[in-house]
Every structure is written in structure tokens, then in C-alpha cells.
Write an enzyme that holds these catalytic residues in place. Sequence first.
Site, mmCIF file in Angstrom:
data_model
loop_
_atom_site.group_PDB
_atom_site.id
_atom_site.type_symbol
_atom_site.label_atom_id
_atom_site.label_comp_id
_atom_site.label_asym_id
_atom_site.label_seq_id
_atom_site.Cartn_x
_atom_site.Cartn_y
_atom_site.Cartn_z
ATOM 1 N N THR A 120 -6.159 -1.174 10.506
ATOM 2 C CA THR A 120 -6.917 -2.226 9.837
ATOM 3 C C THR A 120 -8.276 -2.473 10.504
ATOM 4 N N ASP A 121 -9.203 -3.035 9.741
ATOM 5 C CA ASP A 121 -10.502 -3.419 10.327
ATOM 6 C C ASP A 121 -10.369 -4.630 11.252
ATOM 7 N N GLU A 122 -9.232 -5.346 11.167
ATOM 8 C CA GLU A 122 -9.091 -6.579 11.964
ATOM 9 C C GLU A 122 -9.060 -6.304 13.458
ATOM 10 N N ILE A 139 0.841 -1.204 0.000
ATOM 11 C CA ILE A 139 0.000 0.000 0.000
ATOM 12 C C ILE A 139 0.879 1.259 0.000
ATOM 13 N N LYS A 183 -1.659 -4.522 15.980
ATOM 14 C CA LYS A 183 -2.181 -3.295 15.352
ATOM 15 C C LYS A 183 -3.100 -2.557 16.336
ATOM 16 N N THR A 212 12.093 -5.073 4.682
ATOM 17 C CA THR A 212 11.940 -6.471 5.090
ATOM 18 C C THR A 212 11.621 -7.268 3.828
ATOM 19 N N LEU A 245 -4.040 -13.525 -0.253
ATOM 20 C CA LEU A 245 -4.962 -14.369 -1.018
ATOM 21 C C LEU A 245 -4.983 -14.070 -2.529
ATOM 22 N N GLY A 295 -7.747 -19.837 14.605
ATOM 23 C CA GLY A 295 -8.405 -18.608 15.082
ATOM 24 C C GLY A 295 -8.950 -17.738 13.965
ATOM 25 N N PRO A 310 -4.663 -22.826 -2.710
ATOM 26 C CA PRO A 310 -5.015 -23.305 -1.370
ATOM 27 C C PRO A 310 -6.079 -22.454 -0.691
ATOM 28 N N ILE A 359 11.462 2.105 11.793
ATOM 29 C CA ILE A 359 10.666 3.102 12.539
ATOM 30 C C ILE A 359 11.019 3.086 14.028
ATOM 31 N N TYR A 391 -1.244 -10.552 14.861
ATOM 32 C CA TYR A 391 -1.180 -9.367 13.989
ATOM 33 C C TYR A 391 -2.189 -8.311 14.422
HETATM 34 P P1 NAD Z 1 3.362 -4.746 3.461
HETATM 35 O O1 NAD Z 1 3.747 -5.886 4.343
HETATM 36 O O2 NAD Z 1 3.204 -4.968 2.009
HETATM 37 O O3 NAD Z 1 4.420 -3.550 3.636
HETATM 38 C C1 NAD Z 1 4.945 -3.178 4.861
HETATM 39 C C2 NAD Z 1 6.170 -2.305 4.608
HETATM 40 O O4 NAD Z 1 6.688 -1.885 5.878
HETATM 41 C C3 NAD Z 1 7.307 -3.046 3.892
HETATM 42 O O5 NAD Z 1 7.841 -2.229 2.872
HETATM 43 C C4 NAD Z 1 8.333 -3.281 4.986
HETATM 44 O O6 NAD Z 1 9.672 -3.331 4.502
HETATM 45 C C5 NAD Z 1 8.096 -2.080 5.888
HETATM 46 N N1 NAD Z 1 8.510 -2.294 7.272
HETATM 47 C C6 NAD Z 1 8.256 -3.392 8.047
HETATM 48 N N2 NAD Z 1 8.802 -3.228 9.265
HETATM 49 C C7 NAD Z 1 9.383 -1.998 9.270
HETATM 50 C C8 NAD Z 1 10.086 -1.243 10.251
HETATM 51 N N3 NAD Z 1 10.321 -1.741 11.476
HETATM 52 N N4 NAD Z 1 10.540 -0.017 9.921
HETATM 53 C C9 NAD Z 1 10.339 0.482 8.669
HETATM 54 N N5 NAD Z 1 9.703 -0.186 7.713
HETATM 55 C C10 NAD Z 1 9.210 -1.412 8.001
HETATM 56 O O7 NAD Z 1 2.041 -4.167 4.109
HETATM 57 P P2 NAD Z 1 0.793 -3.449 3.411
HETATM 58 O O8 NAD Z 1 -0.185 -4.473 3.023
HETATM 59 O O9 NAD Z 1 1.293 -2.488 2.419
HETATM 60 O O10 NAD Z 1 0.190 -2.666 4.674
HETATM 61 C C11 NAD Z 1 0.631 -1.355 4.998
HETATM 62 C C12 NAD Z 1 -0.109 -0.895 6.246
HETATM 63 O O11 NAD Z 1 -1.502 -0.918 6.008
HETATM 64 C C13 NAD Z 1 0.121 -1.796 7.462
HETATM 65 O O12 NAD Z 1 0.215 -0.978 8.588
HETATM 66 C C14 NAD Z 1 -1.132 -2.661 7.526
HETATM 67 O O13 NAD Z 1 -1.412 -3.039 8.840
HETATM 68 C C15 NAD Z 1 -2.169 -1.695 6.999
HETATM 69 N N6 NAD Z 1 -3.324 -2.305 6.319
HETATM 70 C C16 NAD Z 1 -3.151 -3.217 5.326
HETATM 71 C C17 NAD Z 1 -4.275 -3.726 4.656
HETATM 72 C C18 NAD Z 1 -4.134 -4.724 3.535
HETATM 73 O O14 NAD Z 1 -5.148 -5.254 3.069
HETATM 74 N N7 NAD Z 1 -2.942 -4.999 3.029
HETATM 75 C C19 NAD Z 1 -5.555 -3.294 5.025
HETATM 76 C C20 NAD Z 1 -5.694 -2.364 6.066
HETATM 77 C C21 NAD Z 1 -4.571 -1.864 6.692
HETATM 78 O O1 DAU Z 2 -8.699 -6.760 6.767
HETATM 79 C C1 DAU Z 2 -7.497 -6.048 6.538
HETATM 80 C C2 DAU Z 2 -6.335 -7.024 6.555
HETATM 81 O O2 DAU Z 2 -6.411 -7.759 5.346
HETATM 82 C C3 DAU Z 2 -4.986 -6.346 6.690
HETATM 83 O O3 DAU Z 2 -4.908 -5.695 7.941
HETATM 84 C C4 DAU Z 2 -3.849 -7.370 6.582
HETATM 85 O O4 DAU Z 2 -2.593 -6.707 6.618
HETATM 86 C C5 DAU Z 2 -4.012 -8.077 5.258
HETATM 87 O O5 DAU Z 2 -3.017 -9.093 5.118
HETATM 88 C C6 DAU Z 2 -5.398 -8.714 5.151
HETATM 89 O O6 DAU Z 2 -5.555 -9.799 6.124
HETATM 90 P P1 DAU Z 2 -6.293 -11.155 5.730
HETATM 91 O O7 DAU Z 2 -5.847 -12.215 6.657
HETATM 92 O O8 DAU Z 2 -7.753 -10.953 5.568
HETATM 93 O O9 DAU Z 2 -5.660 -11.346 4.244
HETATM 94 P P2 DAU Z 2 -5.099 -12.650 3.478
HETATM 95 O O10 DAU Z 2 -4.896 -12.245 2.065
HETATM 96 O O11 DAU Z 2 -3.972 -13.291 4.202
HETATM 97 O O12 DAU Z 2 -6.344 -13.638 3.539
HETATM 98 C C7 DAU Z 2 -7.615 -13.251 3.029
HETATM 99 C C8 DAU Z 2 -8.574 -14.399 3.286
HETATM 100 O O13 DAU Z 2 -8.178 -15.517 2.473
HETATM 101 C C9 DAU Z 2 -8.539 -14.892 4.716
HETATM 102 O O14 DAU Z 2 -9.849 -15.269 5.113
HETATM 103 C C10 DAU Z 2 -7.633 -16.108 4.666
HETATM 104 C C11 DAU Z 2 -7.873 -16.657 3.267
HETATM 105 N N1 DAU Z 2 -6.721 -17.349 2.629
HETATM 106 C C12 DAU Z 2 -5.515 -16.712 2.618
HETATM 107 C C13 DAU Z 2 -4.412 -17.312 2.060
HETATM 108 C C14 DAU Z 2 -3.065 -16.613 2.052
HETATM 109 C C15 DAU Z 2 -6.884 -18.586 2.047
HETATM 110 O O15 DAU Z 2 -8.002 -19.157 2.040
HETATM 111 N N2 DAU Z 2 -5.791 -19.189 1.477
HETATM 112 C C16 DAU Z 2 -4.545 -18.613 1.476
HETATM 113 O O16 DAU Z 2 -3.578 -19.234 0.965
#
Ligand code: NAD
Ligand code: DAU
Length: 354
Positions: free
Chosen positions: A132-134, A11, A162, A34, A198, A292, A213, A58, A158
Site C-alpha cells: 500500500t501507499d500508506e 481486490i 504492512k 475472515t 469509505l 492519527g 459519516p 498464510i 495497519y
Molecule cells: P480485504 O480485507 O478486502 O481482503 C483481505 C482478504 O485476506 C480476505 O479475504 C481475508 O479473508 C483474507 N485474509 C485475512 N487474513 C488472512 C490470513 N491470515 N490468511 C489467509 N487469508 C487471510 O482487503 P483488500 O482491500 O482486498 O486488500 C488486499 C491487499 O491489498 C492487502 O494486502 C492490502 O493491504 C492491499 N491494498 C489494499 C488497498 C485498498 O484500497 N483496498 C490498496 C493498496 C493495497
Molecule cells: O491507501 C491505500 C489504503 O486505502 C489501503 O492500504 C487500505 O487497505 C484501504 O482500506 C484504504 O485505507 P484508507 O484508510 O484510506 O481507506 P478508508 O476507506 O477506510 O478511508 C478513506 C478515507 O475516508 C480516509 O481518509 C478516512 C475517511 N473515512 C472513512 C470512513 C470509513 C471517513 O471520512 N468516514 C468513514 O466512515
Amino acid sequence: MIFVTGGAGFIGSNFVLDWVSAGAEDVLNLDKLTYAGNLENLRSLDANSRHSFVRGDIGDQALVESLLAKHRVRAVVNFAAESHVDRSIHSPGTFIDTNVVGTFRLLEAVRGYWSQLQGAERENFRFLHVSTDEVYGSLGPRDPAFTEENKYEPNSPYSASKAASDHLVRAYHHTYGLPVLTTNCSNNYGPYHFPEKLIPLMIVNALAGKPLPVYGDGQQIRDWLYVGDHCSAIRRVLEAGRLGETYNVGGWNEKPNLEIVHTVCALLDEMNPKRGGGSYREQITFVKDRPGHDRRYAIDARKIERELGWKPAETFETGIRKTVQWYLANGDWVQRVQSGAYRDWITQHYAQPA
Ligand code: NAD
Ligand code: DAU
């Protein structure tokens, strides 16, 4: 200039690219790089002086303090986090280190910097925390969607990490008056999404002829938002959000996982038909459920719509089509992120019997 953390991740890099193309302010990007951070996402900015990158943590308070002061930063947008739920189940420690302790150290650095500011600089300063909504836990089938008033009930390491970071951000506003904003967003998808999550995992596995999967019965529900719409929501909250407030961000797109996988397969069948005929759907494999596993998330986004006039630009249908097209056009990016470390994760995680 604004200071973005985690701007080489999924993001964060989308946000940096959008910000540089849309706005007038420069971006200073701090990322630890990372496994999830990838400077290749930002390659189009290599020769662009409006973006500067620093590799760092950070949690390195001295580094953050010096960067904030040197660049007279106007706002901080904190994306940096460990973000993958399954990894948090295998190894929760790094989630505590970055999401809890790292956010605390970042807040301390920001508090030190902000407390020295005066006049308009102090007035205009913002700290936006991307969450996040989680944190709200899991919904039953008939529960209303999460509003900003829902209590926090995080269920995974996780989401607990958060939630802890959200509480710290809130406390820094309440106690010190730090001008904070928090966004709680639903599941994002789109370009540069790391293929452990996913949607990108399904696309890359399908194309590689590997199993798709699906955890448990595949009936878990997520609320999907195209990443560009999350970025526009963050820009809007930064611009006009009320200090100390949280804003839920979502696309009103609740879908069971199995439906998502079917949609991805149907798009691939259309855009990249299998050589030997048949459908990618045949690769779907039901595997052991996530421990979980939250059953349902849904975001009520009416506050940000009403107060800030934000609305997503993409529907799920347009966003997922763009996403599949992006992965088909960027096979080299996919190949390069599937490094040794990526392969180790896939082998470790998916080796568990169903
Ligand atoms: P991501 O894992 O793709 O990216 C995380 C980034 O943070 C990476 O570039 C990593 O190198 C960097 N990072 C990790 N630890 C660090 C540290 N200690 N110092 C500096 N940089 C560091 O994650 P994302 O999916 O892009 O999510 C970004 C943010 O949005 C997160 O805070 C996540 O909780 C939140 N978020 C994600 C989603 C989603 O669906 N992906 C939804 C809602 C909120
Ligand atoms: O809701 C916001 C969150 O969405 C963010 O805060 C997280 O950073 C982000 O990773 C995401 O979390 P989820 O656990 O919902 O995302 P993920 O893509 O890992 O999984 C989405 C759904 O799909 C979840 O119900 C688990 C399922 N899944 C995931 C994987 C990786 C599968 O069924 N098979 C898989 O291999």
C-alpha cells in the site's frame, strides 16, 4: 498454476475473476475467510475447474508448503492481510499476526519450496507482494507525490504492519535471492468492496437512509484507482517487473473525501432518486476524526508507466459510475455481507461522539 492468497477479499477476488477470464493459467486460492473474505464474490467460478479454493491461514507454514509442492506453483501473489485502518486502531493484534507474522511464515514456506526448484522452474518463479501507499506516511499539501524512493513513515498500526511485511519481502530477496516483486498501490474502489470502507459505506448508508459519516473536516486527500486497474498493474508487474523492485501503482486521482462523498450522492440522486425528493447529500454528518489520520496520499506512478507500459483504463468518472451501478444492482450481496458481525463493528465504531 499461480497461488493467490486472500483471493476471497475485495481486490483478491477481482484479481482471481480477471485472471481466470483473461489468462491460461489455473489459480489456487488460499484464504482464511475472515469477516472480509467472501466466497460469494467467486460464485461465478463454482463450476470452473481453473479455480480451486482452500480455506487456510498464510501463517500455516506446513499447509502452504504442502500446497506449493503439490501444485508445482509458478508464482505467489500475496493479497492476504488485515486491511482496515480503523480496525487496526481498535485491535492492532490481528494486524501483527497476519500482516507481519503471517507474511513471515508465508515467506518461509515459499523460500523452502523455491530453494528446491531447478532450471526453468526456479528461473521463472515469482513472489509478488501486494502492498500500500500508506507505508510512506502522510504528505503536506504541496509535497510531491510518493515515488519508490520515499522513505517509509507508517503512521497507523495497519500501515506499520504492512511496512514490516514489505521489509521482510525485501530482506528475503537481498539475503536469500528470493525472486520478489512489491507493488504499493493507492486507494482502490469498485465491485465487492466491503462496506466498512469509505466509498461502499457511503453508498449503502445513503440507500438505507442512514447518516454518511465524514471524519473531521473531510478534507483528507486520497488517490483513487479502480480495482480492475490495480489488477492489471499486478498482472503486468508479475509478467515483466524487475526482480527485487517495487512499483508504485496509482490513478493520478487525488480527491478530498468530501468531494468523493458529494460525487457518490450526485450519482445516486441521478440513478436512484430519493422517494420523498431531496438529495442524499442531506445525510452527510461530520463525525470525530480518525486518530492519527493521514492527511494526504498521492502516488507518482511514472516508474510502472515508463518501465512496464502500464496505464489505468478507467478515469475516476467512469470508475465511480460503474461502482455505484454495481452496488445498485447487487443489493442482495450488500444485504448478505451486513451480517451480525458487520453490524457489531458499525455500532462499536460509529457510536463515538463527534
Ligand atoms: P480485504 O480485507 O478486502 O481482503 C483481505 C482478504 O485476506 C480476505 O479475504 C481475508 O479473508 C483474507 N485474509 C485475512 N487474513 C488472512 C490470513 N491470515 N490468511 C489467509 N487469508 C487471510 O482487503 P483488500 O482491500 O482486498 O486488500 C488486499 C491487499 O491489498 C492487502 O494486502 C492490502 O493491504 C492491499 N491494498 C489494499 C488497498 C485498498 O484500497 N483496498 C490498496 C493498496 C493495497
Ligand atoms: O491507501 C491505500 C489504503 O486505502 C489501503 O492500504 C487500505 O487497505 C484501504 O482500506 C484504504 O485505507 P484508507 O484508510 O484510506 O481507506 P478508508 O476507506 O477506510 O478511508 C478513506 C478515507 O475516508 C480516509 O481518509 C478516512 C475517511 N473515512 C472513512 C470512513 C470509513 C471517513 O471520512 N468516514 C468513514 O466512515
